[in-house]
Design a protein around this motif. Structure first.
Motif, mmCIF file in Angstrom:
data_model
loop_
_atom_site.group_PDB
_atom_site.id
_atom_site.type_symbol
_atom_site.label_atom_id
_atom_site.label_comp_id
_atom_site.label_asym_id
_atom_site.label_seq_id
_atom_site.Cartn_x
_atom_site.Cartn_y
_atom_site.Cartn_z
ATOM 1 N N CYS A 8 5.780 -26.930 -14.772
ATOM 2 C CA CYS A 8 6.875 -27.787 -14.346
ATOM 3 C C CYS A 8 6.454 -28.611 -13.440
ATOM 4 O O CYS A 8 6.855 -29.896 -13.651
ATOM 5 C CB CYS A 8 8.005 -26.762 -13.771
ATOM 6 S SG CYS A 8 8.985 -25.706 -15.108
ATOM 7 N N PHE A 9 5.571 -28.537 -12.388
ATOM 8 C CA PHE A 9 5.111 -29.481 -11.600
ATOM 9 C C PHE A 9 4.038 -30.297 -11.987
ATOM 10 O O PHE A 9 4.136 -31.637 -11.832
ATOM 11 C CB PHE A 9 4.629 -28.848 -10.145
ATOM 12 C CG PHE A 9 5.665 -28.180 -9.290
ATOM 13 C CD1 PHE A 9 6.634 -29.069 -8.824
ATOM 14 C CD2 PHE A 9 5.610 -26.933 -9.269
ATOM 15 C CE1 PHE A 9 7.623 -28.366 -8.010
ATOM 16 C CE2 PHE A 9 6.675 -26.424 -8.319
ATOM 17 C CZ PHE A 9 7.613 -27.198 -7.775
ATOM 18 N N THR A 12 6.509 -32.953 -13.571
ATOM 19 C CA THR A 12 7.150 -33.814 -12.500
ATOM 20 C C THR A 12 6.138 -34.632 -11.986
ATOM 21 O O THR A 12 6.707 -35.706 -11.637
ATOM 22 C CB THR A 12 7.427 -32.439 -11.105
ATOM 23 O OG1 THR A 12 8.228 -31.508 -11.457
ATOM 24 C CG2 THR A 12 8.155 -33.441 -10.096
ATOM 25 N N GLY A 16 6.778 -38.462 -12.158
ATOM 26 C CA GLY A 16 6.265 -39.503 -10.838
ATOM 27 C C GLY A 16 5.686 -40.526 -10.722
ATOM 28 O O GLY A 16 5.616 -41.533 -10.320
ATOM 29 N N THR A 34 14.217 -40.276 -13.785
ATOM 30 C CA THR A 34 14.673 -39.484 -12.562
ATOM 31 C C THR A 34 15.245 -38.225 -12.724
ATOM 32 O O THR A 34 14.674 -37.222 -11.867
ATOM 33 C CB THR A 34 15.464 -40.501 -11.779
ATOM 34 O OG1 THR A 34 14.808 -41.926 -11.588
ATOM 35 C CG2 THR A 34 15.872 -39.812 -10.426
ATOM 36 N N HIS A 37 12.469 -35.895 -13.611
ATOM 37 C CA HIS A 37 11.495 -35.464 -12.251
ATOM 38 C C HIS A 37 12.173 -34.772 -11.693
ATOM 39 O O HIS A 37 11.381 -33.581 -11.007
ATOM 40 C CB HIS A 37 11.535 -37.097 -11.621
ATOM 41 C CG HIS A 37 10.356 -37.030 -10.525
ATOM 42 N ND1 HIS A 37 9.098 -36.654 -10.797
ATOM 43 C CD2 HIS A 37 10.902 -36.984 -9.181
ATOM 44 C CE1 HIS A 37 8.759 -36.833 -9.306
ATOM 45 N NE2 HIS A 37 9.653 -36.903 -8.530
ATOM 46 N N VAL A 38 13.392 -34.999 -11.267
ATOM 47 C CA VAL A 38 14.033 -33.876 -10.496
ATOM 48 C C VAL A 38 14.221 -32.661 -10.797
ATOM 49 O O VAL A 38 14.109 -31.408 -10.369
ATOM 50 C CB VAL A 38 15.393 -34.676 -9.613
ATOM 51 C CG1 VAL A 38 16.338 -33.766 -9.082
ATOM 52 C CG2 VAL A 38 15.352 -35.801 -8.860
ATOM 53 N N SER A 40 12.528 -31.064 -13.418
ATOM 54 C CA SER A 40 11.362 -30.215 -13.703
ATOM 55 C C SER A 40 11.144 -29.731 -12.022
ATOM 56 O O SER A 40 10.553 -28.577 -12.127
ATOM 57 C CB SER A 40 10.518 -31.002 -14.065
ATOM 58 O OG SER A 40 10.120 -32.060 -13.732
ATOM 59 N N ALA A 41 11.235 -30.423 -10.996
ATOM 60 C CA ALA A 41 10.887 -30.087 -9.588
ATOM 61 C C ALA A 41 11.754 -28.905 -9.162
ATOM 62 O O ALA A 41 11.349 -27.948 -8.799
ATOM 63 C CB ALA A 41 10.975 -31.200 -8.712
ATOM 64 N N THR A 70 10.901 -32.806 -0.659
ATOM 65 C CA THR A 70 12.311 -32.966 -1.130
ATOM 66 C C THR A 70 13.271 -33.911 -0.248
ATOM 67 O O THR A 70 14.130 -34.663 -0.536
ATOM 68 C CB THR A 70 13.202 -31.580 -1.203
ATOM 69 O OG1 THR A 70 12.420 -30.888 -2.133
ATOM 70 C CG2 THR A 70 14.415 -31.853 -1.822
ATOM 71 N N TYR A 101 0.499 -30.275 -5.271
ATOM 72 C CA TYR A 101 0.180 -30.173 -6.662
ATOM 73 C C TYR A 101 -1.447 -29.567 -6.759
ATOM 74 O O TYR A 101 -1.540 -28.694 -7.510
ATOM 75 C CB TYR A 101 0.086 -31.434 -7.528
ATOM 76 C CG TYR A 101 0.021 -31.204 -8.816
ATOM 77 C CD1 TYR A 101 0.655 -30.530 -9.897
ATOM 78 C CD2 TYR A 101 -1.123 -31.630 -9.527
ATOM 79 C CE1 TYR A 101 0.554 -30.207 -10.999
ATOM 80 C CE2 TYR A 101 -1.548 -31.448 -10.535
ATOM 81 C CZ TYR A 101 -0.586 -30.818 -11.756
ATOM 82 O OH TYR A 101 -1.019 -30.680 -12.931
#
Length: 116
Positions: A8-9, A12, A16, A34, A37-38, A40-41, A70, A101
């Motif tokens: 997931c990251f 992200t 990003g 966006t 990105h949000v 999956s984070a 965040t 990461y």
């Protein structure tokens, strides 16, 4: 759970980088970037919390980094909606995200990383 969180990251991080390319060009990103990105984070954070609750206490630094990332992301969105792009917020968000990461990848690839 750690593999799911890292996956997931990774998504992200890809989103990003794509968002940062648009920001560097002072253009509006595609509308789907966006939320992905949000989202999956958030999903990656849930998997991270599940991994911690299963006893992987090495990831506590990552939780602290995730909270800071965040916070900077929310501040960026707040000022961006008002038409301002504050470069130090972006740089803090990006640098903390890179540290987060790389730490996640090390814990995932090397299961005994950080253990005595």
């Amino acid at each position: 759970m750690l593999y799911a969180s890292t996956g997931c990251f990774t998504l992200t991080a890809i989103m990003g980088v794509w968002l940062s390319i648009f920001a560097a060009r002072h253009k509006r990103p595609f509308s789907f970037l966006t939320p992905i990105h949000v989202g999956s984070a958030i999903v990656g954070s849930v998997f991270l919390i599940i991994a911690i609750s299963n006893g992987d206490s090495r990831l506590m630094l990552n939780v602290a980094l995730a909270v800071a990332i965040t916070a900077f992301g929310v501040l960026m969105a707040f000022f961006r909606r008002r038409g301002a792009m504050i470069a130090p917020l972006y740089m803090c968000h990006i640098l903390l995200a890179v540290m987060f990461y790389f730490s996640m990848v090390c814990f995932t690839i090397f299961p005994h990383f950080g253990l005595n």
